[in-house]
Design a protein around this motif. Structure first.
Motif, PDB file in Angstrom:
ATOM      1  N   GLN A 407       0.941  -1.227  -0.095  1.00 50.37           N
ATOM      2  CA  GLN A 407       0.034  -0.108  -0.018  1.00 50.37           C
ATOM      3  C   GLN A 407       0.521   1.320   0.033  1.00 50.37           C
ATOM      4  OE1 GLN A 407      -3.765   0.574   0.201  1.00 50.37           O
ATOM      5  NE2 GLN A 407      -2.741   2.653  -0.260  1.00 50.37           N
ATOM      6  N   TRP A 408       2.199   1.192   0.968  1.00 50.00           N
ATOM      7  CA  TRP A 408       2.611   2.524   1.077  1.00 50.00           C
ATOM      8  C   TRP A 408       3.357   2.632  -0.523  1.00 50.00           C
ATOM      9  CZ3 TRP A 408       0.861   5.562   4.540  1.00 50.00           C
ATOM     10  CH2 TRP A 408       0.523   5.146   5.839  1.00 50.00           C
ATOM     11  N   ALA A 409       4.141   1.628  -0.866  1.00 49.33           N
ATOM     12  CA  ALA A 409       4.707   1.848  -2.214  1.00 49.33           C
ATOM     13  C   ALA A 409       3.819   2.270  -3.317  1.00 49.33           C
ATOM     14  CB  ALA A 409       5.061   0.348  -2.671  1.00 49.33           C
ATOM     15  N   LEU A 410       2.647   1.949  -3.324  1.00 44.63           N
ATOM     16  CA  LEU A 410       1.795   2.448  -4.292  1.00 44.63           C
ATOM     17  C   LEU A 410       1.519   3.964  -4.078  1.00 44.63           C
ATOM     18  CD1 LEU A 410      -0.741  -0.436  -4.871  1.00 44.63           C
ATOM     19  CD2 LEU A 410       0.458   0.650  -6.723  1.00 44.63           C
ATOM     20  N   GLU A 411       1.423   4.308  -2.858  1.00 47.73           N
ATOM     21  CA  GLU A 411       1.014   5.659  -2.641  1.00 47.73           C
ATOM     22  C   GLU A 411       2.220   6.476  -2.862  1.00 47.73           C
ATOM     23  OE1 GLU A 411      -0.655   6.581   1.361  1.00 47.73           O
ATOM     24  OE2 GLU A 411      -2.178   4.963   1.185  1.00 47.73           O
ATOM     25  N   GLU A 412       3.410   6.031  -2.562  1.00 48.68           N
ATOM     26  CA  GLU A 412       4.805   6.886  -3.005  1.00 48.68           C
ATOM     27  C   GLU A 412       5.142   6.900  -4.563  1.00 48.68           C
ATOM     28  OE1 GLU A 412       7.189   8.346  -0.779  1.00 48.68           O
ATOM     29  OE2 GLU A 412       5.475   8.403   0.457  1.00 48.68           O
ATOM     30  N   ALA A 446      -5.641  -6.807  -9.977  1.00 45.90           N
ATOM     31  CA  ALA A 446      -6.759  -6.507  -9.336  1.00 45.90           C
ATOM     32  C   ALA A 446      -6.674  -5.720  -7.838  1.00 45.90           C
ATOM     33  CB  ALA A 446      -7.941  -7.200  -9.314  1.00 45.90           C
ATOM     34  N   GLN A 447      -5.871  -6.490  -7.161  1.00 48.28           N
ATOM     35  CA  GLN A 447      -5.597  -6.172  -5.852  1.00 48.28           C
ATOM     36  C   GLN A 447      -4.484  -4.840  -5.784  1.00 48.28           C
ATOM     37  OE1 GLN A 447      -3.232  -9.451  -4.310  1.00 48.28           O
ATOM     38  NE2 GLN A 447      -4.997 -10.408  -3.485  1.00 48.28           N
ATOM     39  N   GLY A 448      -3.543  -4.735  -6.760  1.00 53.77           N
ATOM     40  CA  GLY A 448      -2.861  -3.571  -6.743  1.00 53.77           C
ATOM     41  C   GLY A 448      -4.041  -2.306  -7.145  1.00 53.77           C
ATOM     42  N   LEU A 449      -4.718  -2.574  -8.268  1.00 56.28           N
ATOM     43  CA  LEU A 449      -5.494  -1.432  -8.407  1.00 56.28           C
ATOM     44  C   LEU A 449      -6.403  -1.019  -7.551  1.00 56.28           C
ATOM     45  CD1 LEU A 449      -6.205  -2.358 -12.264  1.00 56.28           C
ATOM     46  CD2 LEU A 449      -4.842  -0.537 -11.428  1.00 56.28           C
ATOM     47  N   ALA A 450      -6.761  -1.694  -6.770  1.00 52.03           N
ATOM     48  CA  ALA A 450      -7.812  -1.608  -5.655  1.00 52.03           C
ATOM     49  C   ALA A 450      -7.121  -0.729  -4.591  1.00 52.03           C
ATOM     50  CB  ALA A 450      -8.372  -2.921  -5.017  1.00 52.03           C
ATOM     51  N   LEU A 451      -6.132  -1.249  -4.255  1.00 51.25           N
ATOM     52  CA  LEU A 451      -5.154  -0.200  -3.032  1.00 51.25           C
ATOM     53  C   LEU A 451      -4.738   1.066  -3.766  1.00 51.25           C
ATOM     54  CD1 LEU A 451      -2.689  -3.314  -2.043  1.00 51.25           C
ATOM     55  CD2 LEU A 451      -4.536  -2.032  -0.580  1.00 51.25           C
ATOM     56  N   LEU A 452      -4.618   1.014  -5.119  1.00 48.52           N
ATOM     57  CA  LEU A 452      -4.542   2.412  -5.765  1.00 48.52           C
ATOM     58  C   LEU A 452      -5.515   3.407  -5.756  1.00 48.52           C
ATOM     59  CD1 LEU A 452      -2.202   4.232  -7.119  1.00 48.52           C
ATOM     60  CD2 LEU A 452      -2.944   3.052  -9.222  1.00 48.52           C
ATOM     61  N   THR A 453      -6.836   2.808  -5.318  1.00 44.92           N
ATOM     62  CA  THR A 453      -7.953   3.669  -5.458  1.00 44.92           C
ATOM     63  C   THR A 453      -7.768   4.490  -4.203  1.00 44.92           C
ATOM     64  OG1 THR A 453      -9.093   2.104  -4.179  1.00 44.92           O
ATOM     65  CG2 THR A 453      -9.600   1.999  -6.532  1.00 44.92           C
ATOM     66  N   ARG A 454      -6.853   4.032  -3.078  1.00 39.92           N
ATOM     67  CA  ARG A 454      -7.021   4.935  -1.956  1.00 39.92           C
ATOM     68  C   ARG A 454      -6.523   6.304  -1.983  1.00 39.92           C
ATOM     69  NH1 ARG A 454      -5.318  -0.017   2.250  1.00 39.92           N
ATOM     70  NH2 ARG A 454      -7.407  -0.913   2.492  1.00 39.92           N
TER      71      ARG A 454
END
Length: 717
Positions: A407-412, A446-454
């Motif tokens: 999650q934090w990697a996607l946010e960064e 799908a998991q990665g994209l769902a986490l990126l929605t945040r």
């Protein structure tokens, strides 16, 4: 029944003349330059949706490859789901969230679990005063601030009894004000994460109507939302800015209630890092109470979990390192060969986002990195190698060192990489999905994209969900879009957003979008919001646009609800209601579509066992028998479908020994229930016709048919 509260309200809304098809696109409403795009056979009464299911019946065509793939995705989601690396639903039972409904009455156990450890924030009394004076209050705050538990605590403070009803986030202000929600005296109502579709010009008037309706019924309503109201737009209902409670107090209460010693409590409090969400505190407290060391537990939450990732991104990184982490965020758990292949493709797509190496030294360094790809992975602190058991073999998987890092990697990545880079990521993922990868890779994406929605919902919705759902990446893209919504249902704060996306697809003129919406409503989204799912699917069935897809989706939803132990009556009851409402209608496309959908649902089979769902349900839950019998009576009464219905009924009776240890009792109960709802004098003709169909079977099956028919005919007197 408790779970029928939303359904009764929805049926009232559907039958209101002004709202019958208010949001349903109809052919005559489309602009002249808008293509119809309907399947060629969509409006032929002879086409029965049930003929596209029920694999064991060789005379029936198989489902379309598109729908079969969607059904496999939903079954895969429930049967093989491993979302541990995605960190969905922290503090809310993880993937169990997607296996239970999010609306209806809260049972006593769930309400107690929320209220017993509850800690009031500073704004609580302000909200109580507003609720007491107006009967309605709106809590406004970002996700993760405890609005859900706060809403339940507020209605508990003022409601006369201990009944709490959670309403669908899709409820409009007009639904709340016009009687489409059946408010009851003394009951506390909660509407979580309301989808704001208000007009600023009428918002205050609409909220005033809601307030007056709730007051009139002597009820209380708490609404939560993430969007603050425009200043001065709404004055009739107070919008309170909700605040986090003191998290140290939350931790202390939970640990003391669990029986932890005072010194252990204070040590855990002193080590709690900043930046924690309230749900993270709850699950950390549970782990500590079970004996885990506080210093180890807190490494997984708040700033402690984010800091190693932030430190990695704060240093200068090569394009290859950016690609490594991006690939890992979306292709999590793959082996070296698959991972490196995906990474190499990504590097090609994102190359325009980086300056080209100019000097010979830079070119040589880039060449060395390409050759030493696996060596570079071994030096990356955000990449770990995990050995996973696969039967007798052990498989190597590339993952993050801690699941929370994803999650934090996607946010960064979202904060630090610009549009050209994300354009490359979009094109890479679209190419990857369009190549029809296995379901495991689809789920990881799908998991990665769902986490990126945040951090970036608009990015995901505009560049992935909507195009893929519309067919831009083929059937696999549509299935992956469905999986993204299923993953979002694992998180309380994202489930309502997923519902809003699917509702938008269901209302579209694009048949591909509507087909994808139907698939989404037949899975986790339908389990979380069954009333919304059935309402949207029935609108599609009645309207004739993608009605076959919607009928198959209703059957799929019944199978998934049964698998999850949820109320399948959420589908049966509205269908029975529709059949009763159309009983006097002699003909018409809407009636034909409803009858076809009903027979499809009655013939639904579990994707794993291959057993008829309705046969299993009559054994497992006798309360459903009467409603199932009413559906059978509706299709048997229709002459054009009677032959197929009799064949399906015979198959159902023949399968009872496979699903029940007492098939004779189930057959007799089923027969009595059907006899009670059949039209007068229909029993003898039915008996004669069914005996003729059953004559081709074995003697044991014939005996069950006779027990069933004896029970049917016993009600003739």
């Amino acid at each position: 029944m408790n779970e029928e509260h939303e359904e009764r309200s929805e049926q009232r809304a559907q039958d209101a003349p002004e709202a019958h098809h208010a949001d349903e696109p109809q052919p005559h409403d489309q602009p002249q330059n808008q293509p119809q795009n309907q399947p060629q056979n969509q409006n032929e009464p002879q086409q029965d949706a049930s003929e596209k299911t029920d694999p064991p019946a060789p005379a029936d065509p198989a489902p379309s490859s598109e729908q079969v793939h969607h059904n496999n995705v939903n079954q895969y989601f429930y049967g093989e789901l491993d979302a541990s690396g995605a960190q969905f639903g922290i503090g809310t039972a993880g993937s169990d969230n997607a296996r239970r409904r999010a609306v209806g009455r809260l049972d006593a156990g769930e309400a107690d679990a929320i209220l017993a450890p509850y800690v009031k924030p500073a704004c609580f009394e302000q909200a109580v005063l507003a609720l007491e004076q107006d009967g309605v209050v709106v809590l406004v705050a970002p996700p993760g601030t405890g609005k859900r538990s706060g809403a339940v605590a507020l209605v508990d403070a003022l409601a006369e009894g201990s009944e709490y009803v959670v309403l669908s986030p899709g409820r409009s202000l007009d639904d709340l004000a016009s009687g489409k929600v059946a408010f009851e005296k003394g009951v506390g109502y909660v509407l979580l994460d309301r989808m704001s579709e208000d007009s600023s010009q009428t918002a205050d008037f609409d909220w005033r109507r809601v307030r007056d309706t709730v007051r009139e019924h002597d009820a209380h309503l708490v609404v939560t939302t993430v969007r603050p109201v425009e200043s001065g737009v709404v004055e009739s209902v107070r919008h309170v800015s909700w605040q986090l409670p003191d998290l140290t107090a939350v931790l202390r209460v939970r640990l003391v209630r669990a029986g932890c010693a005072q010194d252990a409590v204070e040590r855990a409090v002193s080590l709690m890092p900043g930046g924690c969400r309230i749900a993270e505190v709850a699950v950390a407290a549970e782990r500590i109470a079970c004996g885990a060391a506080p210093d180890e537990v807190w490494q997984d939450y708040g700033s402690s979990a984010a800091q190693p990732v932030r430190d990695w991104f704060d240093r200068d990184r090569t394009p290859q390192e950016w690609a490594e982490v991006t690939t890992l965020a979306f292709v999590n758990g793959a082996g070296y060969r698959d991972f490196e292949t995906c990474q190499e493709r990504l590097e090609g797509w994102v190359a325009p986002a980086f300056p080209e190496p100019v000097t010979e030294e830079e070119q040589a360094a880039a060449a060395r990195r390409a050759v030493d790809r696996r060596l570079s992975l071994s030096r990356n602190d955000l990449v770990a190698v995990e050995q996973r058991k696969n039967g007798a073999l052990t498989r190597t998987a590339l993952v993050f060192p801690h699941p929370q890092y994803r999650q934090w990697a996607l946010e960064e990545l979202w904060v630090k990489r610009s549009t050209p880079y994300w354009n490359g990521v979009r094109d890479w993922l679209t190419e990857l999905v369009a190549a029809q990868p296995g379901l495991g890779l689809q789920l990881s994406v799908a998991q990665g994209l769902a986490l990126l929605t945040r951090p970036a919902f608009d990015e995901v919705a505009d560049n992935y969900l909507h195009p893929w759902a519309g067919g831009a990446a083929g059937y696999a893209g549509q299935s992956t879009a469905v999986l993204v919504l299923q993953c979002m249902c694992l998180d309380e704060s994202l489930a309502a957003t997923a519902l809003g996306v699917a509702r938008g697809w269901a209302r579209s003129y694009d048949p591909a979008l509507r087909s994808t919406a139907a698939a989404a409503f037949s899975g986790a989204l339908g389990v979380r919001f069954p009333t919304d799912a059935v309402t949207n699917l029935l609108r599609m069935v009645r309207g004739g646009v993608r009605s076959v897809d919607a009928a198959i989706a209703l059957a799929g939803l019944v199978a998934v609800l049964a698998e999850c132990g949820q109320d399948t009556g959420a589908v049966f009851r509205p269908l029975a209601y529709r059949l009763r409402a159309q009983r006097e209608t002699l003909t018409g496309q809407s009636k034909e579509n409803i009858l076809g959908a009903t027979l499809t649902v009655l013939r639904a089979r579990d994707a794993r066992t291959g057993r008829l769902v309705c046969a299993s349900l009559m054994e497992r839950d006798g309360r459903q028998t009467a409603t199932i019998a009413e559906l059978w009576a509706g299709v048997l009464d229709n002459l054009p479908r009677r032959g197929r219905a009799l064949a399906a009924l015979n198959t159902t009776l023949r399968e009872l020994p496979a699903v029940s240890e007492r098939p004779e009792q189930v057959a007799e109960r089923f027969g009595r229930a059907l006899g009670e709802v059949l039209p007068p004098d229909d029993g003898p003709p039915l008996a004669a016709a069914l005996r003729q169909v059953a004559a081709r079977g074995d003697e044991a099956a014939g005996a069950l048919v006779e027990i069933f028919l004896t029970a049917v005919l016993s009600t003739e007197d």
